[in-house]
Design an enzyme around this catalytic site. Structure first.
Site, mmCIF file in Angstrom:
data_model
loop_
_atom_site.group_PDB
_atom_site.id
_atom_site.type_symbol
_atom_site.label_atom_id
_atom_site.label_comp_id
_atom_site.label_asym_id
_atom_site.label_seq_id
_atom_site.Cartn_x
_atom_site.Cartn_y
_atom_site.Cartn_z
ATOM 1 N N GLY A 68 -18.028 -55.641 125.203
ATOM 2 C CA GLY A 68 -17.538 -54.376 124.648
ATOM 3 C C GLY A 68 -16.784 -54.680 123.382
ATOM 4 C CB CYS A 95 -18.586 -60.870 125.568
ATOM 5 S SG CYS A 95 -17.824 -60.752 123.957
ATOM 6 C CE1 TYR A 96 -12.223 -55.348 126.296
ATOM 7 C CE2 TYR A 96 -13.179 -54.761 128.414
ATOM 8 C CZ TYR A 96 -12.172 -54.634 127.478
ATOM 9 O OH TYR A 96 -11.116 -53.801 127.728
ATOM 10 C CG HIS A 182 -23.014 -61.307 124.111
ATOM 11 N ND1 HIS A 182 -22.733 -60.082 124.682
ATOM 12 C CD2 HIS A 182 -22.046 -61.526 123.198
ATOM 13 C CE1 HIS A 182 -21.651 -59.575 124.130
ATOM 14 N NE2 HIS A 182 -21.195 -60.420 123.228
ATOM 15 C CD GLU A 184 -25.460 -59.465 126.835
ATOM 16 O OE1 GLU A 184 -25.146 -60.607 127.255
ATOM 17 O OE2 GLU A 184 -24.659 -58.697 126.316
ATOM 18 C CG ASP A 240 -41.002 -39.396 130.325
ATOM 19 O OD1 ASP A 240 -41.480 -40.534 130.302
ATOM 20 O OD2 ASP A 240 -40.110 -39.012 129.543
ATOM 21 C CE LYS A 383 -41.472 -42.530 127.201
ATOM 22 N NZ LYS A 383 -41.206 -41.086 127.361
#
Ligand code: XMP
Length: 538
Positions: A68, A95-96, A182, A184, A240, A383
């Protein structure tokens, strides 16, 4: 029609194993949730200030604390319930997430002299289950000013960089792990490996969140909820609603009726594709409402884009509810709400921090006294997961990989008033654009082996402006409309750049449109990125 309240199907129906991602700053959580799901473990974003009691009632198998932008000691810094660390659930902070773990458990966080942004060389220290057998030196991605200066009691430091002495820490006995970098992001060399070690070695989870299992699970949930009642669904031909239709139909067959309101604003071949797939291939109970004339009347003389949108939207639900009334005794309305829709409304509600909300307001203008129970089986899917699900259900690729197309359809690609003649011109020009650029994308795919290579067009279409210009055809002077070609590279429509199309492709599109579409004498190419322009013209 029965009067009932709306509720979401997903509530209380999570898979047995799931990872709760605490989001301390908008986009960070979404990316982490994606990475976890890529490893076939279900994950969901929760508000970072959720209470330990509420979290415990959701029975997460693991917790991840996101990064963050804030500083943990800042006045308005996002905070979390410290009791979360006492639940005995394994936690991994990024991180945060590392900083808040340290600050909450009695460690300290300070400003480093220099911030650290971008790639960094990490040196491991000692053994660690999350680092596993990854090398002693590895590239990681850093983005921080603050960092942990003192680890909490019981923790050990498991890696460092030149500017960050505590690049990761852990208390293996309590299954608490954290990194300053990070894992990710793709630039962290072994990021996904660390995450997978955490999920499978530390938390002992199973990679069982696969499309086949999901389909089975969703079908069982839908059957249990619907029983022998009737379900209605507004089928637009978009990804969708098509995937929901295929899924709900697989679950309850003829108890589902799909209503396809053909407003005459679709692209060439789309109504036929809906018929082909749903009536012929799937044998769905499909009501095809021909509302083309009704819409043409409704849009007569309307130039203002927002007014067009409003009229089209309001009329759509009017037509839809007329059909629902005809079917009678329908309890459920199935909808293609997807996860980003929910996160977006949650993020707005929590002033920027992304979070899930338990029930969101459906925006459907239910007529007085009419309500349905909502079934939203895609409400926790991203999606690309929806697309994967569509393929698993047997929908054709051209429906599943359909480009984004605005709900108000071609009406907002005709600048000024909409007429049947202009619609026909635009539909024909648009079909040529799509044919040529589909082929161009396919050729790029063959060359690069990538479906969405950097220069592939992401969205492409024709626009019909409200002007005429002089031209000459044969010996005749013409005074006709131009067509604007819009083709952009993008990944999420938030930003976009105009596609650098080869001249021969542009040239073929131009000559085909002028030759094949009556009333068009000129083709121009929009070379504006977003921002400052938008992708659509209205
Ligand atoms: P803009 O034009 O804002 O578009 O850059 C971003 C993306 O959203 C789509 N779009 C719409 N979709 N209803 C929709 O369902 C609309 O009114 C609408 N307007 C724009 C657009 O095609 C692009 O992918």
């Amino acid at each position: 029609m029965q009067q009932t309240t709306c509720s979401s199907l997903m509530q209380g129906l999570r898979p047995k194993q799931f990872v709760a991602v605490f989001d301390f700053g908008a986009q960070y959580g979404q990316l982490i949730a994606r990475r976890v799901r890529d490893l076939h473990v279900y994950s969901e974003i929760v508000p970072c200030d959720i209470s330990a009691v509420e979290l415990a009632s959701m029975h997460p198998s693991a917790i991840i604390l996101s990064g963050g932008p804030a500083s943990v000691y800042a006045k308005d810094a996002p905070s979390m319930d410290p009791h979360v660390f006492e639940l005995g659930i394994p936690v991994f902070g990024f991180c945060y997430g590392q900083q808040i773990m340290a600050a909450t458990l009695g460690g300290a966080v300070g400003h480093t002299e220099k911030g650290e942004y971008g790639p960094a060389e990490l040196k491991r220290a000692g053994s660690s289950l999350v680092f596993g057998d990854t090398p002693d030196h590895q590239k990681v991605w850093m983005s921080h000013r603050d960092s942990v200066s003192c680890v909490p009691q019981g923790f050990s430091v498991t890696s460092s960089t030149d500017t960050c002495p505590i690049a990761s820490m852990e208390c293996a006995a309590k299954k608490l792990y954290a990194t300053q970098f990070h894992p990710e992001v793709r630039h962290t060399q072994y990021g996904q490996k660390l995450l997978s070690n955490f999920l499978f070695k530390v938390c002992d989870l199973e990679p069982s969140w696969t499309m086949d299992n999901i389909v089975e699970e969703k079908i069982a949930q839908i059957r249990a909820r619907v029983g022998d009642k009737k379900v209605i669904l507004a089928l637009s031909g978009g990804v969708d609603s098509s995937v929901v239709a295929a899924l709900v139909h697989r679950a309850i067959g003829k108890q589902l009726t799909c209503v396809f309101v053909n407003h005459g604003l679709l692209r060439k071949g789309e109504p036929e594709l809906v018929e082909e797939v749903f009536r012929k291939q799937f044998d769905v109970d499909l009501v095809h409402v021909h509302a083309e004339e009704r819409y043409a009347k409704l849009l007569e003389g309307v130039s203002e884009p927002e007014e067009k949108r409003k009229r089209i939207g309001t009329e759509f639900w009017k037509v839809f509810f007329e059909q629902a009334q005809k079917i009678g005794d329908v309890q459920f309305l199935a909808q293609g709400t997807i996860y980003p829709d929910i996160i977006e409304s949650g993020a707005r509600k929590t002033g920027g921090k992304a979070s899930t909300i338990k029930s969101h307001h459906n925006l459907i203008p239910f007529p007085e006294g009419i309500h349905f129970d909502l079934i939203e089986p895609l409400d926790h899917f991203f999606k690309d997961e929806v697309r994967e699900l569509g393929l698993a259900l047997g929908l054709p690729e051209k429906m599943v990989y359909r480009q984004p197309f605005p709900g108000p359809g071609l009406a907002i690609r005709i600048i000024g008033s909409v007429t049947l003649e202009k619609l026909e011109q635009l539909r024909s020009a648009d079909a040529i654009v799509r044919e040529e650029l589909d082929a161009y994308n396919e050729q790029l795919y063959k060359q690069t082996g990538e479906r969405n290579s950097q220069h592939a067009c992401w969205q492409y279409f024709a626009v019909l402006p409200d002007i005429k210009s002089v031209g000459v055809m044969g010996d005749e002077r013409t005074y006709q409309r131009p067509v604007i070609l819009r083709a952009v590279e993008s990944s999420d429509a938030m930003t976009a750049d105009w596609a650098k199309l080869p001249y021969d492709v542009l040239s073929r599109i131009s000559s085909r449109i002028v030759d094949e579409v009556a009333g068009i004498n000129r083709v121009v190419y929009d070379i504006t990125p977003k921002p400052p322009a938008t992708i659509e013209w209205e």
